[in-house]
Write a protein that holds these residues in place. Structure first.
Motif, PDB file in Angstrom:
ATOM      1  N   SER A  50      21.136 -44.916 -27.340  1.00  0.00           N
ATOM      2  CA  SER A  50      20.788 -43.508 -27.156  1.00  0.00           C
ATOM      3  C   SER A  50      21.443 -42.648 -28.230  1.00  0.00           C
ATOM      4  N   SER A  51      20.828 -41.500 -28.485  1.00  0.00           N
ATOM      5  CA  SER A  51      21.310 -40.610 -29.558  1.00  0.00           C
ATOM      6  C   SER A  51      22.769 -40.248 -29.357  1.00  0.00           C
ATOM      7  N   GLU A  52      23.163 -39.970 -28.098  1.00  0.00           N
ATOM      8  CA  GLU A  52      24.553 -39.528 -27.881  1.00  0.00           C
ATOM      9  C   GLU A  52      25.553 -40.658 -28.090  1.00  0.00           C
ATOM     10  N   ASN A  53      25.058 -41.882 -28.148  1.00  0.00           N
ATOM     11  CA  ASN A  53      25.954 -43.013 -28.404  1.00  0.00           C
ATOM     12  C   ASN A  53      25.958 -43.457 -29.868  1.00  0.00           C
ATOM     13  N   ILE A  54      25.272 -42.684 -30.713  1.00  0.00           N
ATOM     14  CA  ILE A  54      25.347 -42.927 -32.163  1.00  0.00           C
ATOM     15  C   ILE A  54      26.270 -41.838 -32.709  1.00  0.00           C
ATOM     16  N   VAL A  55      27.451 -42.246 -33.122  1.00  0.00           N
ATOM     17  CA  VAL A  55      28.500 -41.270 -33.449  1.00  0.00           C
ATOM     18  C   VAL A  55      28.810 -41.332 -34.943  1.00  0.00           C
ATOM     19  N   PHE A  56      28.547 -40.237 -35.633  1.00  0.00           N
ATOM     20  CA  PHE A  56      28.942 -40.166 -37.037  1.00  0.00           C
ATOM     21  C   PHE A  56      30.323 -39.526 -37.121  1.00  0.00           C
ATOM     22  N   SER A  57      31.112 -39.971 -38.079  1.00  0.00           N
ATOM     23  CA  SER A  57      32.408 -39.321 -38.288  1.00  0.00           C
ATOM     24  C   SER A  57      32.174 -37.900 -38.797  1.00  0.00           C
ATOM     25  N   GLU A  62      40.949 -32.891 -45.821  1.00  0.00           N
ATOM     26  CA  GLU A  62      42.321 -33.331 -46.087  1.00  0.00           C
ATOM     27  C   GLU A  62      43.018 -33.728 -44.792  1.00  0.00           C
ATOM     28  N   GLU A  63      42.756 -32.949 -43.724  1.00  0.00           N
ATOM     29  CA  GLU A  63      43.394 -33.227 -42.430  1.00  0.00           C
ATOM     30  C   GLU A  63      42.962 -34.600 -41.912  1.00  0.00           C
ATOM     31  N   GLN A  64      41.660 -34.875 -42.053  1.00  0.00           N
ATOM     32  CA  GLN A  64      41.151 -36.169 -41.590  1.00  0.00           C
ATOM     33  C   GLN A  64      41.862 -37.312 -42.325  1.00  0.00           C
ATOM     34  N   GLY A  65      42.006 -37.158 -43.635  1.00  0.00           N
ATOM     35  CA  GLY A  65      42.677 -38.192 -44.427  1.00  0.00           C
ATOM     36  C   GLY A  65      44.138 -38.345 -44.031  1.00  0.00           C
ATOM     37  N   ARG A  66      44.796 -37.180 -43.817  1.00  0.00           N
ATOM     38  CA  ARG A  66      46.224 -37.216 -43.450  1.00  0.00           C
ATOM     39  C   ARG A  66      46.426 -37.838 -42.078  1.00  0.00           C
ATOM     40  N   GLU A  67      45.591 -37.398 -41.133  1.00  0.00           N
ATOM     41  CA  GLU A  67      45.814 -37.818 -39.751  1.00  0.00           C
ATOM     42  C   GLU A  67      45.385 -39.260 -39.491  1.00  0.00           C
ATOM     43  N   PHE A  68      44.260 -39.646 -40.102  1.00  0.00           N
ATOM     44  CA  PHE A  68      43.683 -40.940 -39.718  1.00  0.00           C
ATOM     45  C   PHE A  68      43.678 -41.999 -40.826  1.00  0.00           C
ATOM     46  N   GLY A  69      43.808 -41.561 -42.080  1.00  0.00           N
ATOM     47  CA  GLY A  69      43.647 -42.543 -43.151  1.00  0.00           C
ATOM     48  C   GLY A  69      44.919 -42.889 -43.886  1.00  0.00           C
ATOM     49  N   LYS A  82      37.957 -43.063 -51.754  1.00  0.00           N
ATOM     50  CA  LYS A  82      39.281 -42.906 -51.123  1.00  0.00           C
ATOM     51  C   LYS A  82      39.163 -42.238 -49.751  1.00  0.00           C
ATOM     52  N   ALA A  83      38.242 -41.286 -49.655  1.00  0.00           N
ATOM     53  CA  ALA A  83      38.123 -40.517 -48.410  1.00  0.00           C
ATOM     54  C   ALA A  83      37.631 -41.369 -47.238  1.00  0.00           C
ATOM     55  N   ILE A  84      37.080 -42.545 -47.521  1.00  0.00           N
ATOM     56  CA  ILE A  84      36.484 -43.351 -46.427  1.00  0.00           C
ATOM     57  C   ILE A  84      37.530 -43.742 -45.388  1.00  0.00           C
ATOM     58  N   SER A  85      38.765 -43.979 -45.831  1.00  0.00           N
ATOM     59  CA  SER A  85      39.773 -44.457 -44.865  1.00  0.00           C
ATOM     60  C   SER A  85      39.974 -43.438 -43.736  1.00  0.00           C
ATOM     61  N   GLY A  86      39.915 -42.161 -44.051  1.00  0.00           N
ATOM     62  CA  GLY A  86      40.028 -41.130 -43.006  1.00  0.00           C
ATOM     63  C   GLY A  86      38.886 -41.216 -42.009  1.00  0.00           C
ATOM     64  N   HIS A  87      37.688 -41.531 -42.505  1.00  0.00           N
ATOM     65  CA  HIS A  87      36.511 -41.657 -41.609  1.00  0.00           C
ATOM     66  C   HIS A  87      36.667 -42.869 -40.685  1.00  0.00           C
ATOM     67  N   TYR A  88      37.117 -43.981 -41.269  1.00  0.00           N
ATOM     68  CA  TYR A  88      37.326 -45.173 -40.434  1.00  0.00           C
ATOM     69  C   TYR A  88      38.368 -44.865 -39.349  1.00  0.00           C
ATOM     70  N   GLY A  89      39.483 -44.269 -39.796  1.00  0.00           N
ATOM     71  CA  GLY A  89      40.567 -43.973 -38.858  1.00  0.00           C
ATOM     72  C   GLY A  89      40.119 -43.035 -37.752  1.00  0.00           C
ATOM     73  N   GLY A  94      40.287 -41.453 -33.235  1.00  0.00           N
ATOM     74  CA  GLY A  94      40.043 -40.038 -32.917  1.00  0.00           C
ATOM     75  C   GLY A  94      38.925 -39.786 -31.936  1.00  0.00           C
ATOM     76  N   GLN A  95      38.499 -40.788 -31.182  1.00  0.00           N
ATOM     77  CA  GLN A  95      37.376 -40.587 -30.256  1.00  0.00           C
ATOM     78  C   GLN A  95      37.870 -40.408 -28.820  1.00  0.00           C
ATOM     79  N   LYS A  96      37.311 -39.402 -28.142  1.00  0.00           N
ATOM     80  CA  LYS A  96      37.655 -39.240 -26.717  1.00  0.00           C
ATOM     81  C   LYS A  96      37.089 -40.410 -25.934  1.00  0.00           C
ATOM     82  N   LYS A  97      35.856 -40.781 -26.284  1.00  0.00           N
ATOM     83  CA  LYS A  97      35.208 -41.900 -25.607  1.00  0.00           C
ATOM     84  C   LYS A  97      35.137 -43.051 -26.608  1.00  0.00           C
ATOM     85  N   LYS A  98      35.733 -44.134 -26.286  1.00  0.00           N
ATOM     86  CA  LYS A  98      35.886 -45.261 -27.230  1.00  0.00           C
ATOM     87  C   LYS A  98      34.545 -45.794 -27.745  1.00  0.00           C
ATOM     88  N   LEU A  99      34.572 -46.217 -28.977  1.00  0.00           N
ATOM     89  CA  LEU A  99      33.405 -46.873 -29.559  1.00  0.00           C
ATOM     90  C   LEU A  99      33.492 -48.376 -29.321  1.00  0.00           C
TER      91      LEU A  99
END
Ligand code: SF4
Length: 403
Positions: A50-57, A62-69, A82-89, A94-99
């Motif tokens: 379902s659409s709501e279960n397809i989650v894009f980062s 900068e915050e995303q990179g600092r916090e998660f990457g 380089k920025a990809i690591s923040g998206h992976y993290g 960073g998800q309320k509902k786990k993937l």
């Protein structure tokens, strides 16, 4: 074979449709996912996710990179990778509902509108390898994905060759999503259909903007960059600062490619056999291997011809090896008709807000001062029958007949 959601996948076929409604799948919104994300949405939805279960980062920041990457990045690389690591993290932590799954496609080639007129439509090698490169930072000591109950998958996909895509996705995802080949084929078709529909919709919107510019005799600005420069954390919304001054903005990826418009702009050169078609770039770029690069060169050709595009913004990221050889050709092509050309290179994680503000003021000054002259000069180089002005002519004719 045990799938992640606990069902046995049997080798027998055909099987009833699978219930994948409980699967949550995350996709890092990076690199050429920016120009293909409608494909992935269409593909997954057709498989019952379902659409709501397809989650894009989120957009890069900068915050995303600092916090998660942090600590999981790669060195000696361009900023968009380089920025990809923040998206992976962000997708892991960073998800309320786990993937359940993170899918980060390794895109080998792209479905370009220039296909057939260039030698190849490959991605940059860093785009192809980026997912594997960044994955290493999440697996080098221990498997962070598995620790968080997430299955990581990275399908290698030649998107410029729709015939091979079903097998590529089936091979990589059959165990992850408990797939059958036939449903994969169907889902791939659905993905391409969504992508084509989205591209057409945005191109039609771009045409409306160009029609308005032609009708009102107003200038607009074209952005020459890679699709991921639309990410506010990669392109820093420089074009938005210019739009705030009242200049419509278009991106080369979504320029209209309707035949009437292309004939008007390129028809004489095609007839003179200088180019094989309006989408041919062999007159300006012979090493046409990279899809995004080819499109940038074609966008420069469009901009230098189209009268109401009086200014081009060239965006490029820090340590982009692919862009280096294109700077001079694109500038020369654009400036050949006097069209203004401004380059913002080496874009990194930090938005140089002060410097950008000053340059925007400069660009606005030049646009105000020179646009009329540029429009007149370029109109004089083209046939008189601009297809974008036909509607205006029709309405003028109608109103004069009523008089
Ligand atoms: S095209 Fe440039 S910015 Fe994009 S991934 Fe390749 S090297 Fe990096």
């Amino acid at each position: 074979m045990q799938t992640w959601f606990g069902k046995k996948a049997s080798a027998a076929s055909p099987r009833p449709p699978k219930d994948r409604s409980g699967i949550r799948i995350g996709i890092p919104k990076v690199l050429n996912v920016w120009s293909t994300h409608q494909f992935w949405v269409g593909f997954l939805r057709d498989l019952g996710i379902s659409s709501e279960n397809i989650v894009f980062s989120s957009d890069s920041s900068e915050e995303q990179g600092r916090e998660f990457g942090k600590g999981r990045g790669t060195v000696d690389c361009c900023y968009p990778v380089k920025a990809i690591s923040g998206h992976y993290g962000e997708l892991v932590f960073g998800q309320k509902k786990k993937l359940n799954i993170i899918m980060s496609p390794m895109i080998y080639s792209l479905p370009s509108f220039l296909r057939g007129h260039v030698s190849e439509t490959l991605s940059c090698t860093r785009v192809m390898a980026g997912p594997e490169n960044i994955k290493a930072g999440f697996m080098k000591e221990r498997d962070i994905f598995a620790e968080n109950g997430i299955q990581y998958t990275s399908p290698f996909v030649s998107m410029a060759e729709p015939d091979v895509v079903p097998n590529q996705l089936y091979d990589c995802l059959k165990d992850v999503l408990d797939l059958e080949l036939a449903e994969t084929q169907h889902a791939v078709e659905a993905g391409y259909k969504e992508l084509r529909a989205f591209n057409k919709k945005i191109r039609d919107e771009s045409r409306k903007i160009l029609e308005w510019c032609a009708r009102e005799n107003k200038p607009c600005v074209l952005v020459l960059g890679r699709p991921y420069h639309m990410d506010p954390g990669i392109g820093h919304e420089i074009e938005g600062d210019l739009q705030a001054h009242g200049y419509p903005i278009l991106w080369l990826q979504y320029l209209p490619i309707d035949q009437d418009l292309l004939d008007w702009l390129f028809g004489e050169e095609v007839q003179a056999k200088k180019i094989r078609s309006p989408l041919d770039i062999s007159d300006v770029w012979t090493s046409s291997n990279s899809s995004n690069t080819n499109e940038i060169l074609w966008g420069a050709k469009f901009a230098t011809r189209f009268p109401w595009i009086t200014c081009v913004l060239r965006l490029s990221s820090y340590e982009c090896g692919m862009d280096q050889p294109t700077y001079t050709p694109t500038q020369k092509i654009v400036e050949a008709t006097g069209t203004l050309f401004f380059k913002f290179g080496d874009l990194d994680s930090t938005k140089p807000a002060g410097g950008i503000k000053i340059r925007i003021e400069t660009i606005v000054h030049y646009l105000a001062k020179y646009s009329d002259r540029i429009i007149q000069k370029k109109l004089a180089l083209l046939p008189a029958d601009c297809p974008l002005l036909k509607e205006k002519e029709k309405s003028l004719a109608a109103s004069s007949s009523q008089d």
